[in-house]
Design an enzyme around this catalytic site. Sequence first.
Site, mmCIF file in Angstrom:
data_model
loop_
_atom_site.group_PDB
_atom_site.id
_atom_site.type_symbol
_atom_site.label_atom_id
_atom_site.label_comp_id
_atom_site.label_asym_id
_atom_site.label_seq_id
_atom_site.Cartn_x
_atom_site.Cartn_y
_atom_site.Cartn_z
ATOM 1 N N ASP A 41 -7.154 39.445 6.440
ATOM 2 C CA ASP A 41 -8.082 38.301 6.523
ATOM 3 C C ASP A 41 -8.738 37.972 5.180
ATOM 4 O O ASP A 41 -9.945 37.727 5.102
ATOM 5 C CB ASP A 41 -9.172 38.558 7.569
ATOM 6 C CG ASP A 41 -8.624 38.606 8.987
ATOM 7 O OD1 ASP A 41 -7.400 38.433 9.150
ATOM 8 O OD2 ASP A 41 -9.403 38.821 9.920
ATOM 9 N N ASP A 60 -2.362 38.670 8.264
ATOM 10 C CA ASP A 60 -3.037 37.403 8.596
ATOM 11 C C ASP A 60 -3.983 36.981 7.473
ATOM 12 O O ASP A 60 -5.108 36.537 7.728
ATOM 13 C CB ASP A 60 -3.844 37.536 9.897
ATOM 14 C CG ASP A 60 -3.028 38.052 11.060
ATOM 15 O OD1 ASP A 60 -1.803 37.810 11.073
ATOM 16 O OD2 ASP A 60 -3.597 38.714 11.949
#
Length: 602
Positions: free
Chosen positions: A420, A441
């Site tokens: 992230d 991600d």
Amino acid sequence: MDSPTLPHSISASSSTPFASAAVKPHRNKLLSRNGILIIIAASCILLLLISLLIYATVSKSSRNHHNPSHQTPTSDDHPPPETPPSPPPIAQIRLACNATRFPDHCVASLSKPGQVPPDPKPVQIIHSAISVSYENLKSGQSKIQSILDSSAGNRNRTNIATICLEILSYSQHRTESTDIAVTSGDIKDARAWMSAALAYQFDCWSGLKTVNDTKQVVDTITFFEGLVNLTGNALSMMLSFDSFGDDVVSWIRPATERDGFWEKAGPSLGSGTGTEASLGFPSGLTEDVTVCKNGGKDCKYKTVQEAVDSAPDTNRTVKFVIRIREGVYEETVRVPFEKKNVVFIGDGMGKTVITGSLNVGQPGMTTFESATVGVLGDGFMARDLTIENTAGADAHQAVAFRSDSDFSVLENCEFLGNQDTLYAHSLRQFYKQCRIQGNVDFIFGNSAAVFQDCDILIASKHSKLEQGGANNAITAHGRIDASQSTGFVFLNCSINGTEEYMKEFQANPEGHKNFLGRPWKEFSRTVFVNCNLESLISPDGWMPWNGDFALKTLYYGEYKNTGPGSVRSSRVPWSSEIPEKHVDVYSVANFIQADEWASTTA
């Protein structure tokens, strides 16, 4: 009031003592004098009555002048009863609501008498849908405040309620701005802002689900499910209005590119107009304040946050430029909502570094709050610096940069992290010639973001939990509704690994699987156009999130990519090749309207 009549005894048709010619004045002087007195008295009475008549008329006129509600009295001088609201125009409401995901809910919400005007125009129905969403949002804020008030001693519930109140205030602001934009005809802005309003409501709903240990919270979760649907209905109408105009009969339910729905496009990606090259960070900016790590006579501040705090709170259009000199700034930076058009200019990637290590492994910490730099004020821009989160991969979510800034430009910036790294949370963002590094991600959120000429690098995890290899997804886009104008677009980018990671990959390619993205939410949308994909990208290209979740509703597109990782013959069947005639939808000008706000001319 009826007009008074003259008494019959002194009317013009009545007989008087002086009416007969046979009466002779010289017969009785006393009677003559009495007659004169009678005439004088009658005249006085007549004048008095006329005066009363005039006074009554003027007085009534005066009352009517100062009290418009009595200008049209009834025959008995009582005001008429109020006209009841017109019955709702169900046929028009039904047509408009057919263009939403929840048509029955939509019709029910707009069918209250007076909610929609008689014979409404499409824009008036949209306004009514926005109003319904707004009123329910206000009720939702009250419910969250009640949860906070009753959660003393419960750390997790208190944290969630506090964050909910914060992001719902942003939802309120964006909804108010949406209503104004619809009125002024700025439908692209309206859609962008309502998309953000919906995202904030959904985020609150999602957060509440993690602390659903009381009936009060459970009931509030149910309420927010309805609110999210209402906001989505209003947004769906805006999408159809943008696509089909006032012809409500032509409006359709929200659809994706896989359904054959493509938005109208303007300038093409390869039209030679120079539009793409002319957009980015503005030139010729002059700093307002300077930050130096160790101080100095030319430096007013030693921390970036101090400089941000000095920026004016007014809704200004002039940029406030903060020059950040070379140095490592160990601090958490927040650019609040009221600080508009704040600009960071550093001395270069790797030279000006803002660093932190907040992560969700710490008690009470959330992904949203873990950002080293978090921006809420619109018009934020940055150039020539590095923002990093040094929390290791085993710390899970640890954001380097989070943005909720509309009209945001970041050029020649570096973002370093693991899971992230870059949280492009909401609204329109433009990243140009940036370097973004992470592993899980590491580009995620529900913004409409374009990444142009950027280097996207997968980094080694150094994880004790995943020795010998792991799966990595570059993107995790979070679009929750097909009507949201959000998505990630990568134009002319390079997809590779860091030097350290590529050594690991080449030593054990079967143990390292890397994907372009996976669907964080139901209508996730990500495209790669004219990018170079190196060999570390798995042949199937894209990764599921959990089973078949979102595989029928997402849109993952590719167009004319190059490199060993770009071959589409083995791609997953739920990814798509973007048709050439529609690729222009994803230009910087079309997708985020950057030609209106990201000119390189200051």
